[in-house]
Design an enzyme around this catalytic site. Structure first.
Site, PDB file in Angstrom:
ATOM      1  N   GLY A  45       0.824  -1.210   0.000  1.00 56.89           N
ATOM      2  CA  GLY A  45       0.000   0.000   0.000  1.00 56.89           C
ATOM      3  C   GLY A  45       0.850   1.247   0.000  1.00 56.89           C
ATOM      4  N   ASN A  46       0.239   2.362   0.285  1.00 55.74           N
ATOM      5  CA  ASN A  46       0.993   3.617   0.373  1.00 55.74           C
ATOM      6  C   ASN A  46       0.416   4.452   1.512  1.00 55.74           C
ATOM      7  OD1 ASN A  46      -1.163   5.379  -0.794  1.00 55.74           O
ATOM      8  ND2 ASN A  46      -0.839   4.003  -2.527  1.00 55.74           N
ATOM      9  N   ARG A  47       1.039   5.583   1.775  1.00 54.99           N
ATOM     10  CA  ARG A  47       0.705   6.364   2.975  1.00 54.99           C
ATOM     11  C   ARG A  47      -0.443   7.348   2.757  1.00 54.99           C
ATOM     12  NH1 ARG A  47       4.058   9.762   5.059  1.00 54.99           N
ATOM     13  NH2 ARG A  47       5.465  10.017   3.290  1.00 54.99           N
TER      14      ARG A  47
END
Ligand code: CTP
Length: 424
Positions: free
Chosen positions: A214-216
């Site tokens: 995923g990402n932030r």
């Protein structure tokens, strides 16, 4: 509405006055609002009454001042609820540190907090206090909370304070507060009749039943855009990836946590949309296979094959003109913002792209603020400072609304909804 008086004519505005020496400026504010044709009701805290008498306000507005939360009006109705429901806008000026704290924590102890809490009208807050109080973390936290509620803050100014010291904390001039109220009404409803689709948050590409890549992305920018579009009268669909904030109320939420799910949701929604804002951080790659079972530690290296995800917004960019919405993309770049944003605008077939620099001293990801540059085919078209994301959203909608309006064929301009196509 009375003709010729501008955005405030006939508007019901409640001015809430709290106990600061700056309460005398509320007198000018009330007079100016009344001069502009607004129907003004004043609510006061007990402390405000020590600075300005209710007779002053009653003489200016020709209406009773509410300073008692238990008061009934002439029809034996609860006065603060009646006012809260009738208000088109609530202006809290001056707002003391104490009032900000009460509002932020939902404490309703007087007529001013009761009206603000009970009303669904937009709330504009103009704080006034000593510089030390304004910069105190508690006050700043309360202001941030009020922003999250969607309240509009008219920042205090730097100048001489009641203490005789100079610093930040002086109530904004009545003219600046009026301007904020006018802006609010000028844009209310400017997206009426339009269907806006906003994607927000990050995607999560599963590796196994418990893990993902995923990402932030927090989804805060997309949520602010969806909320601001809702407040301007648009029918909003929010295609929500993984978000750390709740989606705004009153918008249709479609959950889409993987890039594939987001692609399906966006491609389904886009042909019925007038405007698509693709604020989501879509993962560029996904594991080729998601294991059905939890991947066990083996002591060996683990190889994961990643395959590219489809470019969702580029697919929308290629849609035929009669179904393609007006498209705004986002570009978070660590280097060469201008060149990268321009390339993305062109390659993905976008109308506008919102660029911001990541990886520097300021990290917009997850922050409540953002500093963006918007690019169109002709190059950079904005120069905005660092702003709360909700304000970035408002400015973006002003800009998108203008551009979209220019491109809409005249014959279609008054149509309540439906396709309005153009492509330069
Ligand atoms: N986007 C998309 N689908 C993808 C990747 C990105 O629709 N698979 C959209 C994003 O929502 C954003 C725009 O494309 O509006 C730019 O996203 P960005 O990640 O900056 O672009 P990429 O094409 O992935 O380029 P980069 O190689 O810089 O990651």
């Amino acid at each position: 509405m009375t003709e010729g008086l501008g955005a405030l004519a006939g508007r019901r505005i409640v001015v809430g006055v709290s106990g600061s020496i700056a309460a005398y400026k509320a007198v000018t504010l009330v007079r100016m609002l009344a001069e502009r044709g607004a129907v003004v009701d004043v609510a006061m805290t007990a402390a405000a009454g020590r600075f300005v008498g209710r007779l002053t306000f009653e003489s200016l507005t020709h209406r009773p001042v509410l300073d008692d939360v238990f008061e009934l009006d002439a029809d034996q109705q609860i006065a603060h609820i009646e006012l809260a429901e009738a208000a088109d806008a609530i202006v809290l000026a001056p707002a003391t540190a104490n009032l900000l704290g009460e509002l932020a924590s939902g404490l309703v102890g007087d007529a001013v907090t009761a009206i603000a809490c009970a009303s669904r009208a937009p709330v504009i807050v103009a704080p006034a206090m000593d510089a030390g109080m304004w910069t105190h973390p508690a006050t700043q936290r309360n202001v941030a909370t009020l922003r999250e509620f969607g309240y509009l803050i008219v920042e205090p100014e730097v100048g001489e304070l009641a203490s005789g010291l100079t610093g930040i904390g002086r109530l904004a001039e009545p003219a600046s507060i009026i301007e904020a109220v006018e802006r609010l009404f000028a844009r209310a409803g400017d997206l009426e009749g339009l269907h806006v689709v906003v994607s927000a948050g990050g995607t999560r590409e599963p590796l196994d039943p418990v893990r993902f890549i995923g990402n932030r992305s927090s989804g805060k920018m997309g949520a602010a855009l969806a909320e601001a579009a809702r407040d301007r009268g648009a029918a909003v669909t929010l295609i929500a990836g993984s978000m750390s904030v709740s989606p705004p109320r009153g918008v249709t939420v479609v959950d889409a946590t993987t890039a594939q799910a987001m692609r399906e949701a966006v491609l389904r929604a886009a042909p019925n949309a007038d405007i698509l804002v693709m604020a989501a951080a879509v993962a560029d790659f996904a594991p080729a296979r998601a294991s059905q079972h939890k991947i066990k530690r083996s002591g060996e290296n683990l190889q994961i094959e990643l395959v590219p995800n489809p470019d969702i917004v580029a697919e929308v960019g290629e849609m035929p003109d009669d179904v393609r919405p007006f498209i705004i993309g986002f570009a978070a770049e660590s280097d060469d913002l201008e060149a990268n944003a321009a390339a993305k605008l062109r390659d993905k077939g976008l109308d506008l792209i919102v660029g911001n620099v990541v990886g520097g001293p300021f990290d917009a990801i997850g922050s409540d603020e953002n500093k963006v540059t918007v690019f169109a085919a002709e190059g950079a078209i904005t120069d905005w400072p660092m702003l709360p994301k909700r304000q970035v959203a408002e400015r973006l909608w002003d800009l998108i609304g203008d551009r979209y309006g220019q491109m809409r064929p005249q014959a279609d301009a008054t149509a309540p909804s439906g396709r309005r196509r153009r492509r330069q």
